[in-house]
Design an enzyme around this catalytic site. Sequence first.
Site, short mmCIF file in Angstrom:
data_model
loop_
_atom_site.label_atom_id
_atom_site.label_comp_id
_atom_site.label_asym_id
_atom_site.label_seq_id
_atom_site.Cartn_x
_atom_site.Cartn_y
_atom_site.Cartn_z
N HIS A 76 0.85 -1.20 0.00
CA HIS A 76 0.00 0.00 0.00
C HIS A 76 0.88 1.24 0.00
O HIS A 76 1.90 1.28 0.67
CB HIS A 76 -0.85 0.04 1.27
N TYR A 205 -9.39 4.34 8.32
CA TYR A 205 -9.69 4.61 9.73
C TYR A 205 -10.88 5.57 9.78
O TYR A 205 -10.98 6.48 8.95
CB TYR A 205 -8.50 5.29 10.40
N PRO A 297 -3.06 -0.07 19.24
CA PRO A 297 -2.89 -0.58 17.86
C PRO A 297 -3.20 0.45 16.78
O PRO A 297 -2.98 0.20 15.61
CB PRO A 297 -3.86 -1.75 17.80
N LYS A 301 1.96 -0.13 15.28
CA LYS A 301 3.39 -0.08 15.57
C LYS A 301 3.92 -1.27 16.37
O LYS A 301 5.13 -1.45 16.47
CB LYS A 301 3.71 1.21 16.33
N TYR A 389 3.51 7.19 9.98
CA TYR A 389 2.75 5.95 9.78
C TYR A 389 3.62 4.92 9.05
O TYR A 389 3.63 3.74 9.38
CB TYR A 389 1.51 6.24 8.95
C1 PHB Z 1 -4.85 -4.87 11.30
O1 PHB Z 1 -4.88 -5.14 10.07
O2 PHB Z 1 -5.08 -5.74 12.19
C2 PHB Z 1 -4.54 -3.46 11.74
C3 PHB Z 1 -4.26 -2.50 10.77
C4 PHB Z 1 -3.97 -1.19 11.17
C5 PHB Z 1 -3.98 -0.88 12.52
C6 PHB Z 1 -4.25 -1.85 13.49
C7 PHB Z 1 -4.54 -3.14 13.09
O3 PHB Z 1 -3.70 0.40 12.91
#
Ligand code: PHB
Length: 396
Positions: A76, A205, A297, A301, A389
């Site tokens: 990505h 998100y 999460p 990280k 990020y």
């Molecule tokens: C996940 O794919 O489990 C995942 C992706 C991004 C995040 C947290 C978890 O910030």
Amino acid sequence: MAETLSTQVAIVGAGPAGSLLSLILHQAGIDSIMVERQSREHVLSRIRAGVLEWGTVELLRRHGIGERMDREGHVHTETGISYGGDQLFYFDIGAHANSAFMSYGQTEIQKDLYDAHDAAGTVAYYDVDDDVAFHDVTTSRPSVTFTRHGQDHRIEADYVVGCDGFHGPAKNAIPSDVLRRYEKTYPFGWLGILSETPPLEHLIYANSSRGFALASQRNPMLSRYYVQCPLDDTVDQWSDERFWDELLARFPDSVSSQIVTGPSIEKSIAPLRSFVAEPMRYGNLFLAGDAAHIVPPTGAKGLNLAVSDVFYLSRGLIQQINERDSHYLDCYSEMALRRVWAAVRFSWWLTGLLHRFPEQTEIDQRLQEAELTYIQHSAKGQAAISEQYAGMPFER
Ligand code: PHB
Ligand code: APR
């Protein structure tokens, strides 16, 4: 009578940090023994995050465990954020940070690591009793003791490493007047599901007045979704129907109309915490991964910090053991902690920006939306979130 074993590096914990460290040391001709409380199958069954910073991708490739990741992972260069009911923008990690990330589940990385260990014939003790202890860590011959299937064991080593996660014993082997603990807990959890449905193309998100949500992925027919939920909720309170209704309500119609729902094959709730233990070295005891730090999460990280700790620590141990040069081992804790604190801060900031806090008022929601509007329309704001990020470079 204890069975006494001898190795160069004794590693407690065979999760991502411990198993990656052991493999890298093996590739440098350094012997280690892993000691793991759970069964191998239990470790392999864990469902964790799935975003790999490019530094992680390159390190896994360098150590010969990137082949399936490159075949099955998804690269990505941008990630979406939705807010305000109808706003959606993507921050372009490729354009703003000249970087990318890989969607590939930690569960898969653990399988690839264990396959590499099987091929290398390394030594690991699984299913040990919950009595692992560290001894003489400030001497030149520290040791780890444990029992397994009724037999006492002692591993004598040149160095001992705690890769034993947040609840492991390693950090407690550092005297309380030396160890500094920093902790923040968050007043909500994440309810996550896996579903055998096609995921969205990008990770998105959501900041919603109903609470945080996240659309992620594992492979073209396996999706990972999360919604923020009250800390005292249980999985039983969340039917699939309730989960999907809430998830779709937290995204704009332009996103929710693209989400393919289906039965969950895994459903779990996890608390959110920021935690750092300093220092990450005491004598010949080292901490790496979740043993030393935990991040919410939100910034994805956790695994990536475990990998950067292992990069710094393996570099130091290999330089010390193979070249009798202590430079990188002497600066391990400070160097690792610089990257840890940068990631802990970013994860805290992104969590505060995207979640709804219990005491939050309408102005708090609008302030979050104003910051998101700034990032949406500012190249510098997008550059800042993109480079963090994507993950800051490993220090050389
Ligand atoms: C996940 O794919 O489990 C995942 C992706 C991004 C995040 C947290 C978890 O910030
Ligand atoms: N004795 C032996 N092993 C132990 C003990 C103990 N007393 N306590 C914990 N362990 C083992 C756990 O069973 C686990 O397999 O240590 C391992 C620690 O692994 P993780 O918790 O996965 O931590 P780490 O290897 O640092 O990886 C961090 O994993 O949990 C995710 O979100 C986390 O993505 C991050 C990554």
